[in-house]
Each structure stands twice: as C-alpha cells, then as structure tokens.
Design an enzyme around this catalytic site. Sequence first.
Site, PDB file in Angstrom:
ATOM      1  N   ASN A  23      13.344 -40.516 -30.932  1.00 40.15           N
ATOM      2  CA  ASN A  23      14.220 -40.497 -32.108  1.00 40.15           C
ATOM      3  C   ASN A  23      14.584 -41.875 -32.620  1.00 40.15           C
ATOM      4  O   ASN A  23      15.271 -41.987 -33.632  1.00 40.15           O
ATOM      5  CB  ASN A  23      15.469 -39.652 -31.801  1.00 40.15           C
ATOM      6  CG  ASN A  23      15.104 -38.174 -31.666  1.00 40.15           C
ATOM      7  OD1 ASN A  23      13.974 -37.775 -31.993  1.00 40.15           O
ATOM      8  ND2 ASN A  23      16.018 -37.377 -31.157  1.00 40.15           N
ATOM      9  N   CYS A 116      14.131 -24.831 -39.056  1.00 46.62           N
ATOM     10  CA  CYS A 116      13.309 -24.794 -37.837  1.00 46.62           C
ATOM     11  C   CYS A 116      14.039 -23.846 -36.880  1.00 46.62           C
ATOM     12  O   CYS A 116      15.057 -23.250 -37.213  1.00 46.62           O
ATOM     13  CB  CYS A 116      13.167 -26.192 -37.238  1.00 46.62           C
ATOM     14  SG  CYS A 116      14.636 -26.720 -36.387  1.00 46.62           S
ATOM     15  N   ARG A 121      18.958 -26.474 -41.179  1.00 46.86           N
ATOM     16  CA  ARG A 121      18.752 -27.919 -41.278  1.00 46.86           C
ATOM     17  C   ARG A 121      18.516 -28.399 -42.718  1.00 46.86           C
ATOM     18  O   ARG A 121      17.473 -28.894 -43.089  1.00 46.86           O
ATOM     19  CB  ARG A 121      17.626 -28.340 -40.347  1.00 46.86           C
ATOM     20  CG  ARG A 121      17.985 -27.916 -38.932  1.00 46.86           C
ATOM     21  CD  ARG A 121      17.100 -28.421 -37.878  1.00 46.86           C
ATOM     22  NE  ARG A 121      17.262 -29.849 -37.658  1.00 46.86           N
ATOM     23  CZ  ARG A 121      16.507 -30.495 -36.766  1.00 46.86           C
ATOM     24  NH1 ARG A 121      15.584 -29.840 -36.112  1.00 46.86           N
ATOM     25  NH2 ARG A 121      16.656 -31.792 -36.581  1.00 46.86           N
TER      26      ARG A 121
HETATM   27  C1  EPZ Z   1      18.424 -35.794 -35.330  1.00 42.43           C
HETATM   28  O1  EPZ Z   1      18.097 -34.704 -36.169  1.00 42.43           O
HETATM   29  C2  EPZ Z   1      17.508 -35.686 -34.122  1.00 42.43           C
HETATM   30  N1  EPZ Z   1      16.109 -35.791 -34.555  1.00 42.43           N
HETATM   31  C3  EPZ Z   1      17.735 -34.354 -33.418  1.00 42.43           C
HETATM   32  O2  EPZ Z   1      16.915 -34.352 -32.251  1.00 42.43           O
HETATM   33  C4  EPZ Z   1      19.199 -34.285 -32.985  1.00 42.43           C
HETATM   34  O3  EPZ Z   1      19.452 -33.036 -32.385  1.00 42.43           O
HETATM   35  C5  EPZ Z   1      20.104 -34.458 -34.215  1.00 42.43           C
HETATM   36  O4  EPZ Z   1      19.788 -35.708 -34.884  1.00 42.43           O
HETATM   37  C6  EPZ Z   1      21.584 -34.473 -33.847  1.00 42.43           C
HETATM   38  O5  EPZ Z   1      21.829 -35.491 -32.936  1.00 42.43           O
HETATM   39  C7  EPZ Z   1      15.602 -37.020 -34.808  1.00 42.43           C
HETATM   40  O6  EPZ Z   1      16.275 -38.035 -34.695  1.00 42.43           O
HETATM   41  C8  EPZ Z   1      14.158 -37.067 -35.230  1.00 42.43           C
HETATM   42  P1  EPZ Z   1      21.484 -34.298 -38.260  1.00 42.43           P
HETATM   43  P2  EPZ Z   1      18.719 -34.632 -37.686  1.00 42.43           P
HETATM   44  O7  EPZ Z   1      21.083 -34.625 -39.662  1.00 42.43           O
HETATM   45  O8  EPZ Z   1      18.758 -35.985 -38.257  1.00 42.43           O
HETATM   46  C9  EPZ Z   1      23.497 -30.729 -40.647  1.00 42.43           C
HETATM   47  C10 EPZ Z   1      15.380 -33.499 -30.726  1.00 42.43           C
HETATM   48  O9  EPZ Z   1      15.466 -32.552 -29.939  1.00 42.43           O
HETATM   49  N2  EPZ Z   1      23.005 -31.416 -41.853  1.00 42.43           N
HETATM   50  O10 EPZ Z   1      22.435 -35.177 -37.543  1.00 42.43           O
HETATM   51  O11 EPZ Z   1      17.991 -33.572 -38.416  1.00 42.43           O
HETATM   52  C11 EPZ Z   1      22.345 -30.120 -39.862  1.00 42.43           C
HETATM   53  O12 EPZ Z   1      22.025 -28.845 -40.396  1.00 42.43           O
HETATM   54  C12 EPZ Z   1      15.897 -33.340 -32.145  1.00 42.43           C
HETATM   55  O13 EPZ Z   1      14.906 -34.624 -30.441  1.00 42.43           O
HETATM   56  C13 EPZ Z   1      23.388 -30.933 -43.101  1.00 42.43           C
HETATM   57  O14 EPZ Z   1      24.111 -29.944 -43.204  1.00 42.43           O
HETATM   58  O15 EPZ Z   1      20.199 -34.141 -37.345  1.00 42.43           O
HETATM   59  C14 EPZ Z   1      22.887 -30.038 -38.465  1.00 42.43           C
HETATM   60  O16 EPZ Z   1      23.666 -28.863 -38.351  1.00 42.43           O
HETATM   61  C15 EPZ Z   1      16.387 -31.932 -32.425  1.00 42.43           C
HETATM   62  N3  EPZ Z   1      22.935 -31.545 -44.221  1.00 42.43           N
HETATM   63  C16 EPZ Z   1      23.801 -31.262 -38.374  1.00 42.43           C
HETATM   64  O17 EPZ Z   1      24.041 -31.688 -39.723  1.00 42.43           O
HETATM   65  C17 EPZ Z   1      22.120 -32.662 -44.149  1.00 42.43           C
HETATM   66  O18 EPZ Z   1      21.745 -33.202 -45.218  1.00 42.43           O
HETATM   67  C18 EPZ Z   1      23.174 -32.423 -37.610  1.00 42.43           C
HETATM   68  O19 EPZ Z   1      22.010 -32.779 -38.275  1.00 42.43           O
HETATM   69  C19 EPZ Z   1      21.742 -33.140 -42.867  1.00 42.43           C
HETATM   70  C20 EPZ Z   1      22.198 -32.516 -41.733  1.00 42.43           C
END
Ligand code: EPZ
Length: 438
Positions: A23, A116, A121
């Site tokens: 990540n 996913c 997401r």
């Molecule tokens: C990153 O995903 C990681 N992936 C994820 O790791 C990790 O679980 C996640 O951060 C939380 O720590 C990478 O870094 C490639 P978020 P990301 O945007 O960026 C909501 C693994 O197993 N959200 O912080 O997609 C979203 O739906 C993976 O290595 C919105 O609502 O996570 C979620 O509920 C899985 N609108 C929450 O925020 C947006 O525009 C956290 O998502 C963006 C996100």
Amino acid sequence: MQKIIITGGERLKGRVRISGSKNAALPIMAATLLTNGVTTLSNIPRLKDVTTMARVLRTLGAKVEFKEGRLKIDTTNVDRFLAPYNLVKTMRASFLVFGPLLAKLGRARVSLPGGCAIGSRPVDLHLRGFEELGAEVSMGGGYTQVTPVRSKTPEASASLVARTSNGVKRDGLLGAEIYLDFPSVGATENLMMAATLAKGKTTIENAAKEPEIVDLANFLNKMGAKIKGAGRDTIRIEGVKELKGTDYSIIPDRIEAGTYIIASAITRGDIILEGAKINHLESLVTKLHEAGIEIEDENGAIKVKAGRIKAVNVKTMPYPGFPTDMQAQFMALMSITPGISIITETIFENRFMHVSELLRMGADIKIEGSSAVVKGVKSLSEAPVMATDLRASAALILAGLIAKGKTEISRIYHLDRGYERIVEKLSNLGAKIERIKQ
Ligand code: EPZ
C-alpha cells in the site's frame, strides 16, 4: 485453479524477512506519472497488484521493468490519459493514477473502480477534491458539470478537465482548501499528488495519517514537491512547476508484519521479523499486549513472545487506530482464545466474509450489525474453505496453521495480491503448507 493445503499443529519458529509495503508501492508507482523521467524504486514486493499497476502505467505509455529486485519506471513518453475498465476493475488502486494524470496532462479518463467484496468503496471524496482544485468532473464523454456520484456502474468513466471557476479552460489546477469528510487513504493520496503541480497552496484537512501517506509524501518531496504535515491531520502542499525522477526505497509492509506476528502468537511460536518497523504497528502491539502477547524490538528485529493469551475487544479505526486490514487476522486468533472478544469493523461495510469460513472450521462467531461476537473454542478443525478477499485469505491461513487436520483453501488468487511468497516464508518457519494446482 490453485489451492493451499495446510496441516495444522506446527509451532512456527525462526526468522522471516518482511517485504516492502503493497500500500506504499501502489501510490508511489502512480506518482511517477507526475514527472517526465526515470524513477528507480527498491524494496518493491513481487505481488499481483504491483504487476497490475505496472500494466496500467504501460497502458499510459510508461516503460516499466523489474530488474534485480528494483522497479525502473520511465515516464518520458506518457501521453495517454485513459486508464481502462478492464484494468481498473481488477485493482481499484489503479484509480490512484487519476490525480497524477490530471496534474500532469490536465485531464484524466479513468474507469470508476466500482465496488469490491468488502464494500461499495465509492470515490466521491476523490472527485469532490479534484473539483476543489478547479477540475470539472464529468461522467462519460461529455464535459457537463455533475456533482460527484456514488457510481453504481463501473463502466462509466470520469474525465476531468481543469477549468477556472468562470468555466474558462485553463492548463493546470489551482491550489485549494480541501476538507475530507472521512480520512480516506486513497483520496488523501490522489489529492496530495494532484496538488503537487497545482498553482499555489493546497491544504488537505482531516487527511489520512497512515505510514503509507508519509512514505508517498517523502517520495514526492524527493522528486521536488513541497509537502508538509503528512502523517498529521492537515497536509500542506505548495505547488511547483515540475517534479524530477529519483531513486527511492519504500517502507516495509506493516500488515504483512502484523500477519506474521499473529502467526507466531496463534501457534505459540517464536518468530523474529526482520525489516519491519514496530512504530508502524503501535495499536496492534498495544492490543496484543493486552491479550498477553509480548512484542519486543530487538535492534530492528521484532520478536514475538506469546504467554497465556486472553480474549480482548477490538474496534477498527483510521490510523493510528487498530487497522481494518488486521481485523480478519485478529479474529482468527480470538476464535481459539478462551473468553469472548467483540470485534467491531467501522471502516468497511462488508468486511466479515471470513466469518462464514471460520464457522466451517468450528469457530463460534455471531455477527451483530458491525460487530462480531467471537467466543473462543478449544480447537478448530480441518475443512475446505474459500478465500473471499485479501485479508480474509490471511485469516484462513492463520486458522489452518492451528486447525486439526488438513485445511484446504481455494480462490487463493486473493492472497497473491498482497502477500509475497507466503507459502515459502511460512514453510521456512516450520509450517506444513503447500500450494497445489488443481
Ligand atoms: C486503502 O484503501 C488500502 N488500500 C486498503 O487496504 C485499506 O483497507 C484502506 O485504505 C483503509 O485503511 C490501498 O492502500 C491500496 P479509504 P482505500 O479510501 O484508499 C470510504 C488491503 O487489504 N470512502 O481509506 O480504498 C470507503 O468506502 C486494502 O491492502 C468513501 O466513502 O480506503 C471506506 O468505507 C483493502 N468515499 C472508507 O472510506 C471515498 O471517496 C475507507 O476507504 C473514499 C473512501
């Protein structure tokens, strides 16, 4: 189809080297699009997701090659701005090319990643931030101004053209004050990258604070960006004219490290992790200490000593809280720990798919809303189980290490996305584990 077969009951011991962080690698690879030059990255893990990101960069015109464990990315000839659905759907982190393309080329057309297994997401925080920076978000081919939507149709693509507030098209983005309703990791990364080449100053309030954000900011600053405050609530970026290619070594993978720490604890083993950074794992270490597991930092190596383990409650939170990416693995440990553990998932809406598979192995878990009530059982037993997402796969491996008999895990392509050479690393620690082709 490939499967993993584990014969449980072996105590793991020995040393394991932790690979570079998936990540951190993915956003840093995307960030190379911000320059017309050559960047060499080291400590990059050989993972499926890294291969996919390399394919996305090549689709955009970059040259990407792995040589002696280093990744050389030449973005001199990047002139395309379309990241297609067939690639983005396989890995939602491909969406991280949006910010760099928008900043560098003034426009980007990236398929929306869609949902996913662990949740819908959406990317509304990314798109809204791009608009704050003066871009116009439009779905499909047109340029009509739309408010960011939580797209249900991944085929729809968002294209962005930078426009001033009175709608006049202008090259480049304008610095802005951005507030994230939620400290989204991806949105913080995408917007930080876009802001590096915007005219003027940008602040990102309520930013994500994960170590991967800090690593990305350090990489961008090495390329010539001016970023302050990464790792804290407010990140300040002063736009610069251009960024240069550079060499950089990424941080170790704290989630891989956490997974091996739990592998040691769950088998009452004696594992030493090399190359991990214990300060990236503070909330996990605190929680494991509460559960009776001691983690010592032996000059850079992490030693795990498990005494009598007791059930503790856990609630996943944005960093520095307990990482959602460790929730499934921690549940595997609690499923055979005497007592009751309440595990609450606050980040994703559907991240309990490992529960049904653990139940097949004899675990006693009840889901109540966003919490799982885990009642420790004496032992788990062999069963054919199915991996559903990356971290759920890791939880099934951990359960298989201590289950009686042979546990057979299918759909292990999920695992290969985020764990480098896991069968080899666990075998070297004494696990009876093999990968078979069906
Ligand atoms: C990153 O995903 C990681 N992936 C994820 O790791 C990790 O679980 C996640 O951060 C939380 O720590 C990478 O870094 C490639 P978020 P990301 O945007 O960026 C909501 C693994 O197993 N959200 O912080 O997609 C979203 O739906 C993976 O290595 C919105 O609502 O996570 C979620 O509920 C899985 N609108 C929450 O925020 C947006 O525009 C956290 O998502 C963006 C996100």
